[in-house]
Write a protein that holds these residues in place. Structure first.
Motif, PDB file in Angstrom:
ATOM      1  N   ILE A 183       0.860  -1.176   0.000  1.00 27.91           N
ATOM      2  CA  ILE A 183       0.000   0.000   0.000  1.00 27.91           C
ATOM      3  C   ILE A 183       0.893   1.222   0.000  1.00 27.91           C
ATOM      4  CG2 ILE A 183      -1.740   1.288   1.303  1.00 27.91           C
ATOM      5  CD1 ILE A 183      -2.368  -1.409   2.697  1.00 27.91           C
ATOM      6  N   ASP A 184       0.580   2.208  -0.822  1.00 27.01           N
ATOM      7  CA  ASP A 184       1.308   3.468  -0.844  1.00 27.01           C
ATOM      8  C   ASP A 184       0.379   4.585  -0.399  1.00 27.01           C
ATOM      9  OD1 ASP A 184       2.973   2.623  -3.954  1.00 27.01           O
ATOM     10  OD2 ASP A 184       3.561   2.210  -1.902  1.00 27.01           O
ATOM     11  N   LEU A 185       0.860   5.413   0.536  1.00 27.40           N
ATOM     12  CA  LEU A 185       0.121   6.586   1.003  1.00 27.40           C
ATOM     13  C   LEU A 185       1.054   7.778   0.983  1.00 27.40           C
ATOM     14  CD1 LEU A 185      -1.625   5.211   4.215  1.00 27.40           C
ATOM     15  CD2 LEU A 185      -2.749   5.836   2.088  1.00 27.40           C
ATOM     16  N   PHE A 186       0.512   8.962   0.731  1.00 25.05           N
ATOM     17  CA  PHE A 186       1.315  10.162   0.807  1.00 25.05           C
ATOM     18  C   PHE A 186       1.446  10.618   2.250  1.00 25.05           C
ATOM     19  CE2 PHE A 186      -0.010  10.765  -3.699  1.00 25.05           C
ATOM     20  CZ  PHE A 186       1.263  10.774  -4.246  1.00 25.05           C
ATOM     21  N   LYS A 187       2.591  11.176   2.568  1.00 22.92           N
ATOM     22  CA  LYS A 187       2.861  11.715   3.901  1.00 22.92           C
ATOM     23  C   LYS A 187       1.738  12.672   4.307  1.00 22.92           C
ATOM     24  CE  LYS A 187       6.056  14.694   6.359  1.00 22.92           C
ATOM     25  NZ  LYS A 187       7.274  15.517   6.231  1.00 22.92           N
ATOM     26  N   GLY A 188       1.230  12.501   5.522  1.00 22.12           N
ATOM     27  CA  GLY A 188       0.205  13.383   6.058  1.00 22.12           C
ATOM     28  C   GLY A 188      -1.216  13.072   5.626  1.00 22.12           C
ATOM     29  N   THR A 189      -1.395  12.103   4.746  1.00 24.69           N
ATOM     30  CA  THR A 189      -2.722  11.744   4.265  1.00 24.69           C
ATOM     31  C   THR A 189      -3.463  10.921   5.316  1.00 24.69           C
ATOM     32  OG1 THR A 189      -1.958  11.713   1.982  1.00 24.69           O
ATOM     33  CG2 THR A 189      -3.977  10.509   2.452  1.00 24.69           C
ATOM     34  N   LEU A 190      -4.706  11.305   5.605  1.00 20.77           N
ATOM     35  CA  LEU A 190      -5.511  10.549   6.566  1.00 20.77           C
ATOM     36  C   LEU A 190      -6.666   9.807   5.902  1.00 20.77           C
ATOM     37  CD1 LEU A 190      -5.609  13.055   9.560  1.00 20.77           C
ATOM     38  CD2 LEU A 190      -4.006  11.192   9.128  1.00 20.77           C
ATOM     39  N   ARG A 214     -11.671  -2.185   9.311  1.00 23.89           N
ATOM     40  CA  ARG A 214     -11.255  -0.896   8.749  1.00 23.89           C
ATOM     41  C   ARG A 214     -10.460  -0.137   9.807  1.00 23.89           C
ATOM     42  NH1 ARG A 214     -15.942   1.920   8.494  1.00 23.89           N
ATOM     43  NH2 ARG A 214     -15.374   3.148  10.293  1.00 23.89           N
ATOM     44  N   TYR A 215      -9.409   0.528   9.337  1.00 23.11           N
ATOM     45  CA  TYR A 215      -8.676   1.437  10.208  1.00 23.11           C
ATOM     46  C   TYR A 215      -8.744   2.839   9.609  1.00 23.11           C
ATOM     47  CZ  TYR A 215      -5.243   3.872  12.908  1.00 23.11           C
ATOM     48  OH  TYR A 215      -4.644   4.806  13.713  1.00 23.11           O
ATOM     49  N   ASP A 216      -9.165   3.792  10.414  1.00 22.68           N
ATOM     50  CA  ASP A 216      -9.238   5.194   9.999  1.00 22.68           C
ATOM     51  C   ASP A 216      -7.995   5.900  10.524  1.00 22.68           C
ATOM     52  OD1 ASP A 216     -11.855   4.872   8.877  1.00 22.68           O
ATOM     53  OD2 ASP A 216     -12.673   4.936  10.907  1.00 22.68           O
ATOM     54  N   TRP A 217      -7.175   6.388   9.598  1.00 21.10           N
ATOM     55  CA  TRP A 217      -5.930   7.064   9.956  1.00 21.10           C
ATOM     56  C   TRP A 217      -6.217   8.239  10.877  1.00 21.10           C
ATOM     57  CZ3 TRP A 217      -2.044   4.137   8.728  1.00 21.10           C
ATOM     58  CH2 TRP A 217      -2.122   3.307   7.599  1.00 21.10           C
ATOM     59  N   ALA A 218      -5.317   8.486  11.817  1.00 28.44           N
ATOM     60  CA  ALA A 218      -5.512   9.562  12.787  1.00 28.44           C
ATOM     61  C   ALA A 218      -4.183  10.266  13.069  1.00 28.44           C
ATOM     62  CB  ALA A 218      -6.084   8.998  14.084  1.00 28.44           C
ATOM     63  N   GLY A 219      -4.298  11.520  13.486  1.00 31.92           N
ATOM     64  CA  GLY A 219      -3.162  12.293  13.992  1.00 31.92           C
ATOM     65  C   GLY A 219      -1.884  12.158  13.203  1.00 31.92           C
ATOM     66  N   THR A 220      -0.875  11.598  13.847  1.00 29.56           N
ATOM     67  CA  THR A 220       0.460  11.509  13.256  1.00 29.56           C
ATOM     68  C   THR A 220       0.758  10.148  12.626  1.00 29.56           C
ATOM     69  OG1 THR A 220       1.376  10.866  15.393  1.00 29.56           O
ATOM     70  CG2 THR A 220       1.385  13.228  14.880  1.00 29.56           C
ATOM     71  N   ASP A 221      -0.251   9.354  12.350  1.00 26.53           N
ATOM     72  CA  ASP A 221      -0.047   8.013  11.787  1.00 26.53           C
ATOM     73  C   ASP A 221       0.804   8.024  10.522  1.00 26.53           C
ATOM     74  OD1 ASP A 221      -1.669   7.022  13.800  1.00 26.53           O
ATOM     75  OD2 ASP A 221      -3.347   6.530  12.468  1.00 26.53           O
ATOM     76  N   THR A 222       0.597   9.018   9.666  1.00 19.73           N
ATOM     77  CA  THR A 222       1.252   9.028   8.349  1.00 19.73           C
ATOM     78  C   THR A 222       2.221  10.198   8.198  1.00 19.73           C
ATOM     79  OG1 THR A 222      -0.567  10.281   7.354  1.00 19.73           O
ATOM     80  CG2 THR A 222      -0.714   7.865   7.263  1.00 19.73           C
ATOM     81  N   ASP A 223       2.790  10.690   9.304  1.00 19.80           N
ATOM     82  CA  ASP A 223       3.654  11.874   9.234  1.00 19.80           C
ATOM     83  C   ASP A 223       5.118  11.567   8.934  1.00 19.80           C
ATOM     84  OD1 ASP A 223       4.422  10.771  11.644  1.00 19.80           O
ATOM     85  OD2 ASP A 223       4.330  12.650  12.770  1.00 19.80           O
ATOM     86  N   THR A 224       5.506  10.301   8.924  1.00 21.75           N
ATOM     87  CA  THR A 224       6.906   9.931   8.725  1.00 21.75           C
ATOM     88  C   THR A 224       7.056   9.017   7.515  1.00 21.75           C
ATOM     89  OG1 THR A 224       7.202  10.022  11.126  1.00 21.75           O
ATOM     90  CG2 THR A 224       8.937   8.935   9.852  1.00 21.75           C
ATOM     91  N   PRO A 225       7.681   9.523   6.437  1.00 20.76           N
ATOM     92  CA  PRO A 225       7.887   8.676   5.259  1.00 20.76           C
ATOM     93  C   PRO A 225       8.750   7.463   5.592  1.00 20.76           C
ATOM     94  CG  PRO A 225       8.290  10.975   4.725  1.00 20.76           C
ATOM     95  CD  PRO A 225       8.184  10.888   6.221  1.00 20.76           C
ATOM     96  N   GLY A 226       8.483   6.376   4.892  1.00 21.02           N
ATOM     97  CA  GLY A 226       9.277   5.173   5.065  1.00 21.02           C
ATOM     98  C   GLY A 226       8.496   3.937   4.701  1.00 21.02           C
ATOM     99  N   ILE A 282       4.837   4.998   3.175  1.00 24.83           N
ATOM    100  CA  ILE A 282       4.420   6.399   3.239  1.00 24.83           C
ATOM    101  C   ILE A 282       5.477   7.183   2.475  1.00 24.83           C
ATOM    102  CG2 ILE A 282       3.991   8.371   4.738  1.00 24.83           C
ATOM    103  CD1 ILE A 282       3.062   6.311   6.864  1.00 24.83           C
ATOM    104  N   ILE A 283       5.018   7.905   1.453  1.00 24.16           N
ATOM    105  CA  ILE A 283       5.944   8.601   0.552  1.00 24.16           C
ATOM    106  C   ILE A 283       5.691  10.106   0.561  1.00 24.16           C
ATOM    107  CG2 ILE A 283       6.324   6.612  -0.950  1.00 24.16           C
ATOM    108  CD1 ILE A 283       4.184   7.616  -2.809  1.00 24.16           C
ATOM    109  N   GLU A 284       6.749  10.847   0.258  1.00 22.51           N
ATOM    110  CA  GLU A 284       6.641  12.302   0.120  1.00 22.51           C
ATOM    111  C   GLU A 284       5.883  12.596  -1.172  1.00 22.51           C
ATOM    112  OE1 GLU A 284       7.663  14.748   2.067  1.00 22.51           O
ATOM    113  OE2 GLU A 284       9.113  13.802   3.397  1.00 22.51           O
TER     114      GLU A 284
END
Length: 124
Positions: A3-10, A62-74, A99-101
């Motif tokens: 799975i690919d997500l952009f940094k900060g995406t909830l 289902r998991y709903d992204w929250a807060g800082t879950d996606t703040d760190t790329p890697g 998690i990508i920039e």
């Protein structure tokens, strides 16, 4: 499958079907399902939070992204932990989540598109 997500995406939320031997695991009896993820280079868990059971009989969570879950790329290893009625914990196999920039914007960019390499990502 990753799975690919952009940094900060909830969103979108992460939706999956927990299976045992290729069949949906009935989540009617378990007490809880938790979503967990950690950087592949670390043993420290970045996310360990309650998931929502969407359909107990179908094993859908289902998991709903929250807060800082996606703040760190890697590159992350992610999995579900099911707490069974007897208190025992059962982990699913890990799956890759990256998690990508965001790419720098380009003035000659003609179009954009949303791509997902994971069939079970939900836009609900």
């Amino acid at each position: 499958m990753g799975i690919d997500l952009f940094k900060g995406t909830l969103s979108p939320s992460l939706t999956d079907t927990i299976q045992v031997d290729g069949l949906p695991f009935d989540l009617t009896g378990p007490l809880a399902v938790t979503f967990k993820m950690r950087l592949t280079t670390s043993s420290a868990t970045k996310v360990s939070a309650a998931a929502t059971v969407v359909s107990a009989a179908a094993g859908t969570v289902r998991y709903d992204w929250a807060g800082t879950d996606t703040d760190t790329p890697g590159l992350y290893a992610a999995w579900w932990t099911v707490t069974l009625a007897n208190g025992h914990l059962q982990d699913t196999p890990e799956f890759d989540l990256e998690i990508i920039e965001h790419a720098p914007s380009s003035t000659d960019r003609k179009s954009t598109r949303l791509n997902s390499s994971h069939a079970n990502i939900s836009y609900a």
